[in-house]
Scaffold this motif. Structure first.
Motif, PDB file in Angstrom:
ATOM      1  N   UNK A 141      42.530  62.798  36.544  1.00 17.09           N
ATOM      2  CA  UNK A 141      42.470  61.801  37.037  1.00 17.09           C
ATOM      3  C   UNK A 141      41.789  61.346  38.697  1.00 17.09           C
ATOM      4  N   UNK A 142      40.969  60.102  38.898  1.00 18.51           N
ATOM      5  CA  UNK A 142      40.156  60.025  39.704  1.00 18.51           C
ATOM      6  C   UNK A 142      40.074  57.828  39.848  1.00 18.51           C
ATOM      7  N   UNK A 143      39.759  57.831  40.524  1.00 17.77           N
ATOM      8  CA  UNK A 143      39.224  56.340  41.154  1.00 17.77           C
ATOM      9  C   UNK A 143      39.303  55.648  42.406  1.00 17.77           C
ATOM     10  N   UNK A 144      39.176  54.246  42.350  1.00 17.07           N
ATOM     11  CA  UNK A 144      38.700  53.221  43.428  1.00 17.07           C
ATOM     12  C   UNK A 144      39.308  52.449  43.248  1.00 17.07           C
ATOM     13  N   UNK A 145      39.515  51.417  44.482  1.00 10.87           N
ATOM     14  CA  UNK A 145      40.053  49.580  44.308  1.00 10.87           C
ATOM     15  C   UNK A 145      38.891  49.368  44.935  1.00 10.87           C
ATOM     16  N   UNK A 146      37.950  47.649  43.724  1.00 14.08           N
ATOM     17  CA  UNK A 146      37.015  47.325  44.197  1.00 14.08           C
ATOM     18  C   UNK A 146      37.564  45.601  43.660  1.00 14.08           C
ATOM     19  N   UNK A 147      36.344  45.014  44.710  1.00 13.36           N
ATOM     20  CA  UNK A 147      36.534  43.845  44.329  1.00 13.36           C
ATOM     21  C   UNK A 147      36.931  42.933  43.234  1.00 13.36           C
ATOM     22  N   UNK A 307      44.260  37.748  45.210  1.00 12.84           N
ATOM     23  CA  UNK A 307      42.630  37.870  45.028  1.00 12.84           C
ATOM     24  C   UNK A 307      42.091  38.970  46.362  1.00 12.84           C
ATOM     25  N   UNK A 308      41.332  39.955  46.060  1.00 15.33           N
ATOM     26  CA  UNK A 308      40.807  40.866  44.969  1.00 15.33           C
ATOM     27  C   UNK A 308      41.794  41.719  44.683  1.00 15.33           C
ATOM     28  N   UNK A 309      42.359  43.243  43.792  1.00 12.67           N
ATOM     29  CA  UNK A 309      42.795  44.166  43.914  1.00 12.67           C
ATOM     30  C   UNK A 309      42.473  44.665  42.708  1.00 12.67           C
ATOM     31  N   UNK A 310      41.358  45.719  42.360  1.00  9.59           N
ATOM     32  CA  UNK A 310      40.818  46.031  41.229  1.00  9.59           C
ATOM     33  C   UNK A 310      40.837  47.755  40.994  1.00  9.59           C
ATOM     34  N   UNK A 311      41.430  47.730  40.129  1.00 10.00           N
ATOM     35  CA  UNK A 311      41.715  50.100  40.088  1.00 10.00           C
ATOM     36  C   UNK A 311      40.532  49.663  38.866  1.00 10.00           C
ATOM     37  N   UNK A 312      39.958  50.562  39.274  1.00  9.73           N
ATOM     38  CA  UNK A 312      38.698  51.528  38.362  1.00  9.73           C
ATOM     39  C   UNK A 312      38.876  52.856  38.454  1.00  9.73           C
ATOM     40  N   UNK A 313      39.682  53.044  37.201  1.00 14.29           N
ATOM     41  CA  UNK A 313      40.260  54.635  36.681  1.00 14.29           C
ATOM     42  C   UNK A 313      39.472  55.740  36.049  1.00 14.29           C
ATOM     43  N   UNK A 355      42.510  47.002  51.172  1.00 18.63           N
ATOM     44  CA  UNK A 355      43.387  46.325  49.349  1.00 18.63           C
ATOM     45  C   UNK A 355      44.034  47.274  49.559  1.00 18.63           C
ATOM     46  N   UNK A 356      44.151  48.621  49.810  1.00 14.85           N
ATOM     47  CA  UNK A 356      45.186  49.725  49.506  1.00 14.85           C
ATOM     48  C   UNK A 356      47.040  48.812  50.033  1.00 14.85           C
TER      49      UNK A 356
END
Ligand SMILES: Cc1ncc(COP(=O)(O)O)c(C=O)c1O
Length: 480
Positions: A141-147, A307-313, A355-356
């Motif tokens: 698995x992997x992903x990013x943080x986004x707004x 706001x804002x920290x979203x994980x897309x996994x 955001x990390x």
């Protein structure tokens, strides 16, 4: 000629001035926290129309003292740290993470490429690893943080389309008719993402929900078939963890089975409720989520982050490279996969907030247990509140409560109209004592609370019910 830096600029960048200013602002924010936590600060949302606020805040060209503005801004804003804030899913952030925010605002390391933000890039990677592990994803698995969750859902659906809908990135949508099946209670950002992707909102096929607000799995096949009959190729199914309106979780095991059997990308919008992953007690609500191809998880909702920290996994980490297949030689040199550390390959943003650092530092400072306690407390408290409502003769719940979102309406057997619910909410907001919202479900209007502030207690919620009763009495009695 020697060009000189203007003296005003030198003064603004004077480190001593920064220290003095920051100390003053911290004092003001300390005062805000003291007033909201000791109960003296009774106002949640100060009552004012947009026009009134507009008239108070003058045009940019009129200069004004910065501290006076900050003082007024604090007074006139929504006071989310007040324990009587029980409205939308916006958290009262951990004060320590706000302190981190000063650091990121000043360092301003854009996390587009590693060179611009060496430490935060790695912190983002560590946070994503942690999120994937909590969800139950494997080592691929992997992903990013986004707004934010809205961009998160778009990011995940772009990857879904690239994987399941041929090379749309290069060829364009053309006359391909690709469809997405979504819970009828999905957040509006899903439909918006599909429209942004050029597929048209007609390609969104709504999956009906049962009276408990979860996708009716018995009806998925017929929705799928009706899309096919209309000439569409379904590429993805989107489920909720949890639904924005009701806070209830879809049944992921059944949905994963259906997706696997029909070659659909399975996306779970866990913007609000994926945080249950940190709780041993509430993790079962997420059973089967680890079979989703992608998951969105907002840390600015139930992980106490501003706001804002979203994980897309992504279950298969390679899919994170399928979202944006952009080339930009001034930023990147190589194949994106060999540049995992240049996050702009994989995010909508180019320049992006650091955001990390907030979740990384908060998780390591307070420990996972702290966040588990918060989830357990807020979900438990909402359960107690729902029992109080169930045991009363003058309120009813919309659906059985599963998380920290609860929908209810006044109904004493006589007084129960939609207009009554709306008028009660309006009066409560006007009283400035509580902030709650409303929603329409199954053709009726409900008052809706998110018990998201860690300082809200059971007594506050009983006080809210009493306030509603009092307002109903006033309305029925014809009092203004
Ligand atoms: C389920 C769900 N998805 C997505 C969003 C949008 O997230 P954001 O406000 O971070 O863009 C929300 C916001 O409430 C939500 O509840």
């Amino acid at each position: 000629m020697k060009l000189k830096i203007p003296t005003e600029i030198l003064a603004a960048y004077n480190p001593e001035k920064f220290k003095e200013d920051a100390t003053k602002v911290i004092e003001m924010l300390h005062h805000y926290l003291v007033e909201t936590s000791n109960g003296d600060f009774k106002t949640v949302l100060p009552k004012a129309s947009p026009e009134e606020v507009l008239s108070k805040w003058s045009e940019i060209k009129e200069t004004q003292d910065g501290f006076e503005m900050i003082d007024n801004l604090i007074k006139e804003s929504q006071h989310i740290h007040n324990a009587r804030y029980v409205g939308h899913q916006v958290t009262a952030p951990l004060p320590f993470s706000a302190v981190n925010g000063i650091v990121s605002s000043l360092l301003n390391n854009s996390t587009a490429v590693f060179e611009m933000s060496p430490v935060d890039t790695i912190m983002q990677k560590r946070v994503v690893e942690w999120m994937c592990e909590k969800i139950g994803y494997g080592s691929n698995s992997d992903g990013v943080l986004t707004s934010g969750g809205t961009i998160g859902n778009l990011t995940a659906l772009l990857a879904a389309r690239q994987v399941k809908g041929s090379n749309v990135w290069k060829e364009g949508i053309g006359n391909k008719k690709l469809a997405v099946l979504v819970s009828e209670l999905s957040h509006y950002s899903i439909e918006r993402a599909v429209a942004i992707m050029g597929m048209g909102t007609d390609s969104v096929f709504k999956l009906p929900v049962k009276p408990d607000s979860k996708i009716d799995t018995a009806q998925i096949e017929s929705v799928f078939n009706s899309a096919v009959k209309k000439g569409y190729t379904p590429i993805a199914l989107v489920a909720n963890a949890a639904s924005t309106a009701t806070g209830c979780y879809d049944e992921f095991i059944h949905l994963a089975d259906f997706c696997e059997g029909n070659n659909l990308w399975f996306h779970v919008d866990g913007a609000h409720g994926a945080s249950a992953a940190v709780s041993k007690k509430y993790f079962p609500l997420l059973n089967g989520i680890e079979r989703a191809d992608s998951i969105v998880w907002d840390m600015h909702k139930m992980m106490l982050m501003p706001a804002l920290v979203t994980g897309v996994l992504f279950k298969e980490g390679d899919d994170t490279y399928n979202t944006f297949l952009q080339e930009a030689s001034y930023l990147f040199n190589n194949d994106p996969r060999s540049e995992w550390f240049n996050y702009a390959h994989r995010t909508l943003e180019c320049t992006k907030d650091m955001m990390g650092m907030r979740p990384y530092i908060s998780l390591k400072t307070y420990g996972e247990d702290f966040f588990e306690k918060y989830i357990d407390y807020s979900f438990d408290l909402t359960k107690y509140f729902s029992e109080a409502i169930n045991n009363s003769s003058d309120f009813e719940l919309a659906v059985p409560t599963e998380s920290n979102i609860i929908c209810f309406r006044y109904n004493d057997g006589v007084n129960n109209s939609d207009d009554l619910q709306k008028e009660v909410r309006k009066r409560i907001l006007a009283s400035e004592k509580f902030y709650l919202v409303q929603t329409n479900l199954f053709g009726k209007t409900y008052m809706r609370c998110t018990i998201i502030n860690p300082l809200t207690e059971f007594d506050h919620l009983l006080e809210l019910l009493d306030l509603i009763r009092m307002e109903v009495k006033n309305i029925v009695g014809g009092n203004k």
